[in-house]
Design a protein around this motif. Structure first.
Motif, PDB file in Angstrom:
ATOM      1  N   UNK A  71       2.944   8.224   2.261  1.00 54.43           N
ATOM      2  CA  UNK A  71       2.859   6.819   1.834  1.00 54.43           C
ATOM      3  C   UNK A  71       4.119   6.022   2.155  1.00 54.43           C
ATOM      4  N   UNK A  72       4.826   6.405   3.209  1.00 54.10           N
ATOM      5  CA  UNK A  72       6.063   5.690   3.541  1.00 54.10           C
ATOM      6  C   UNK A  72       5.801   4.283   4.063  1.00 54.10           C
ATOM      7  N   UNK A  73       4.535   3.986   4.387  1.00 52.57           N
ATOM      8  CA  UNK A  73       4.197   2.651   4.870  1.00 52.57           C
ATOM      9  C   UNK A  73       3.869   1.685   3.734  1.00 52.57           C
ATOM     10  N   UNK A  74       3.940   2.152   2.488  1.00 50.97           N
ATOM     11  CA  UNK A  74       3.557   1.324   1.344  1.00 50.97           C
ATOM     12  C   UNK A  74       4.773   0.834   0.568  1.00 50.97           C
ATOM     13  N   UNK A  75       4.669  -0.392   0.066  1.00 53.52           N
ATOM     14  CA  UNK A  75       5.701  -0.949  -0.790  1.00 53.52           C
ATOM     15  C   UNK A  75       5.283  -0.868  -2.247  1.00 53.52           C
ATOM     16  N   UNK A  76       5.664  -1.887  -3.035  1.00 54.82           N
ATOM     17  CA  UNK A  76       5.385  -1.844  -4.470  1.00 54.82           C
ATOM     18  C   UNK A  76       4.613  -3.073  -4.952  1.00 54.82           C
ATOM     19  N   UNK A  77       3.935  -3.740  -4.033  1.00 55.54           N
ATOM     20  CA  UNK A  77       3.038  -4.818  -4.450  1.00 55.54           C
ATOM     21  C   UNK A  77       1.861  -4.195  -5.194  1.00 55.54           C
ATOM     22  N   UNK A  78       1.105  -5.018  -5.913  1.00 56.01           N
ATOM     23  CA  UNK A  78      -0.061  -4.490  -6.633  1.00 56.01           C
ATOM     24  C   UNK A  78      -1.019  -3.797  -5.670  1.00 56.01           C
ATOM     25  N   UNK A  79      -1.247  -4.407  -4.501  1.00 52.52           N
ATOM     26  CA  UNK A  79      -2.162  -3.818  -3.510  1.00 52.52           C
ATOM     27  C   UNK A  79      -1.646  -2.462  -3.036  1.00 52.52           C
ATOM     28  N   UNK A  83      -3.251   1.362  -3.388  1.00 50.21           N
ATOM     29  CA  UNK A  83      -3.499   2.234  -2.245  1.00 50.21           C
ATOM     30  C   UNK A  83      -2.715   3.537  -2.373  1.00 50.21           C
ATOM     31  N   UNK A  84      -1.505   3.461  -2.892  1.00 49.91           N
ATOM     32  CA  UNK A  84      -0.687   4.648  -3.132  1.00 49.91           C
ATOM     33  C   UNK A  84      -1.449   5.637  -4.021  1.00 49.91           C
ATOM     34  N   UNK A  85      -2.004   5.141  -5.112  1.00 50.25           N
ATOM     35  CA  UNK A  85      -2.713   5.997  -6.058  1.00 50.25           C
ATOM     36  C   UNK A  85      -4.027   6.499  -5.466  1.00 50.25           C
ATOM     37  N   UNK A  86      -4.717   5.654  -4.714  1.00 47.32           N
ATOM     38  CA  UNK A  86      -5.972   6.092  -4.079  1.00 47.32           C
ATOM     39  C   UNK A  86      -5.722   7.280  -3.155  1.00 47.32           C
ATOM     40  N   UNK A  87      -4.695   7.169  -2.323  1.00 44.78           N
ATOM     41  CA  UNK A  87      -4.389   8.260  -1.380  1.00 44.78           C
ATOM     42  C   UNK A  87      -4.029   9.537  -2.129  1.00 44.78           C
ATOM     43  N   UNK A  88      -3.210   9.407  -3.167  1.00 39.56           N
ATOM     44  CA  UNK A  88      -2.803  10.587  -3.915  1.00 39.56           C
ATOM     45  C   UNK A  88      -4.007  11.234  -4.592  1.00 39.56           C
ATOM     46  N   UNK A  89      -4.910  10.415  -5.091  1.00 40.57           N
ATOM     47  CA  UNK A  89      -6.114  10.951  -5.694  1.00 40.57           C
ATOM     48  C   UNK A  89      -6.907  11.802  -4.714  1.00 40.57           C
ATOM     49  N   UNK A  90      -7.034  11.319  -3.486  1.00 39.26           N
ATOM     50  CA  UNK A  90      -7.780  12.063  -2.476  1.00 39.26           C
ATOM     51  C   UNK A  90      -7.062  13.362  -2.104  1.00 39.26           C
ATOM     52  N   UNK A  91      -5.742  13.306  -2.006  1.00 38.58           N
ATOM     53  CA  UNK A  91      -4.980  14.524  -1.702  1.00 38.58           C
ATOM     54  C   UNK A  91      -5.114  15.520  -2.853  1.00 38.58           C
ATOM     55  N   UNK A  92      -5.002  15.026  -4.085  1.00 38.29           N
ATOM     56  CA  UNK A  92      -5.130  15.896  -5.251  1.00 38.29           C
ATOM     57  C   UNK A  92      -6.505  16.557  -5.290  1.00 38.29           C
ATOM     58  N   UNK A  93      -7.528  15.814  -4.894  1.00 44.61           N
ATOM     59  CA  UNK A  93      -8.887  16.374  -4.875  1.00 44.61           C
ATOM     60  C   UNK A  93      -8.971  17.544  -3.902  1.00 44.61           C
ATOM     61  N   UNK A 153      17.944  -8.201 -11.265  1.00 47.49           N
ATOM     62  CA  UNK A 153      17.138  -8.870 -10.257  1.00 47.49           C
ATOM     63  C   UNK A 153      17.242  -8.258  -8.878  1.00 47.49           C
ATOM     64  N   UNK A 154      17.827  -7.051  -8.786  1.00 47.61           N
ATOM     65  CA  UNK A 154      17.998  -6.409  -7.486  1.00 47.61           C
ATOM     66  C   UNK A 154      16.735  -5.683  -7.041  1.00 47.61           C
ATOM     67  N   UNK A 155      15.852  -5.372  -7.991  1.00 48.51           N
ATOM     68  CA  UNK A 155      14.563  -4.734  -7.692  1.00 48.51           C
ATOM     69  C   UNK A 155      13.464  -5.629  -8.252  1.00 48.51           C
ATOM     70  N   UNK A 156      12.510  -5.971  -7.407  1.00 48.09           N
ATOM     71  CA  UNK A 156      11.390  -6.807  -7.837  1.00 48.09           C
ATOM     72  C   UNK A 156      10.177  -5.936  -8.138  1.00 48.09           C
ATOM     73  N   UNK A 157       9.268  -6.447  -8.957  1.00 47.25           N
ATOM     74  CA  UNK A 157       8.019  -5.763  -9.297  1.00 47.25           C
ATOM     75  C   UNK A 157       8.272  -4.390  -9.910  1.00 47.25           C
ATOM     76  N   UNK A 158       9.275  -4.317 -10.779  1.00 46.69           N
ATOM     77  CA  UNK A 158       9.607  -3.037 -11.400  1.00 46.69           C
ATOM     78  C   UNK A 158       8.787  -2.867 -12.675  1.00 46.69           C
TER      79      UNK A 158
END
Length: 199
Positions: A71-79, A83-93, A153-158
């Motif tokens: 998931x190195x292509x993903x940031x921390x926006x809601x979207x 997607x981060x969690x969706x991918x991990x769910x599939x790997x965990x399965x 304020x150095x990290x957003x969406x924390x």
């Protein structure tokens, strides 16, 4: 919904129940969720070590580690969090299908994302572990100094500061990491797995 076309699911010759029989134990995902600094990774790894010592097939999927690769292509926006969690769910399965007890340590802040992951597992295979720790205690610990950076304020969406954390409503296990030692938390989780005949 998949974008790929002309694909067919290929059933495995060796079934999950075959692997359970060979291993002598069941498989599941222990989905650790909680605020940063709550102790998710510490407890998840301690559970993994305890299972390993018992000869259980196990593996840890850690949030930071996964973001270094899959998931190195993903940031921390809601979207991206979704997607981060969706991918991990599939790997965990896949790990659960392989007959392993897989532990995942992700903040996974949104209830709907965790519920969507739960839906891809069979009944009893998805075990939500809420590592419940007051944000004040998490900030005191702050091993990576993330809360301090977020406050400046150095990290957003924390999560917990300027992005919400939606606590589980009905987790299978709640671990009060501010009140229990790591060993006590591990024993609580292993007891649950034994009660459910996974171990």
């Amino acid at each position: 919904m998949t974008k790929a076309t002309n694909i067919t699911w290929h059933a495995s010759t060796v079934s999950k129940s075959d692997r359970h029989a060979q291993n002598g134990h069941g498989s599941c995902v222990l989905w650790f969720t909680g605020l940063s600094g709550s102790g998710k990774s510490t407890i998840a790894n301690a559970v993994s070590s305890a299972l390993y010592r018992q000869g259980i097939n196990e593996y840890v999927l850690d949030g930071d580690n996964i973001r270094h690769g899959l998931n190195k292509d993903l940031g921390f926006s809601d979207h991206d969090r979704t997607e981060n969690i969706r991918r991990i769910g599939e790997v965990a399965k896949l790990f659960v299908d392989s007959g392993a007890v897989v532990t995942t340590a992700f903040i996974s802040p949104f209830r709907s994302d965790r519920d969507q992951v739960r839906e891809i597992f069979q009944e009893g295979e998805f075990i939500e572990v809420f590592v419940d720790c007051p944000i004040e205690e998490c900030e005191k610990r702050d091993p990576k100094q993330l809360y301090a950076k977020a406050r400046r304020g150095e990290i957003k969406d924390f999560t917990g500061i300027d992005s919400p954390y939606e606590a589980p409503e009905f987790p299978e296990i709640t671990v009060r990491s501010d009140l229990l030692t790591v060993e006590e938390a591990v024993n609580q989780i292993l007891s649950y797995l034994q009660e459910k005949n996974i171990l």
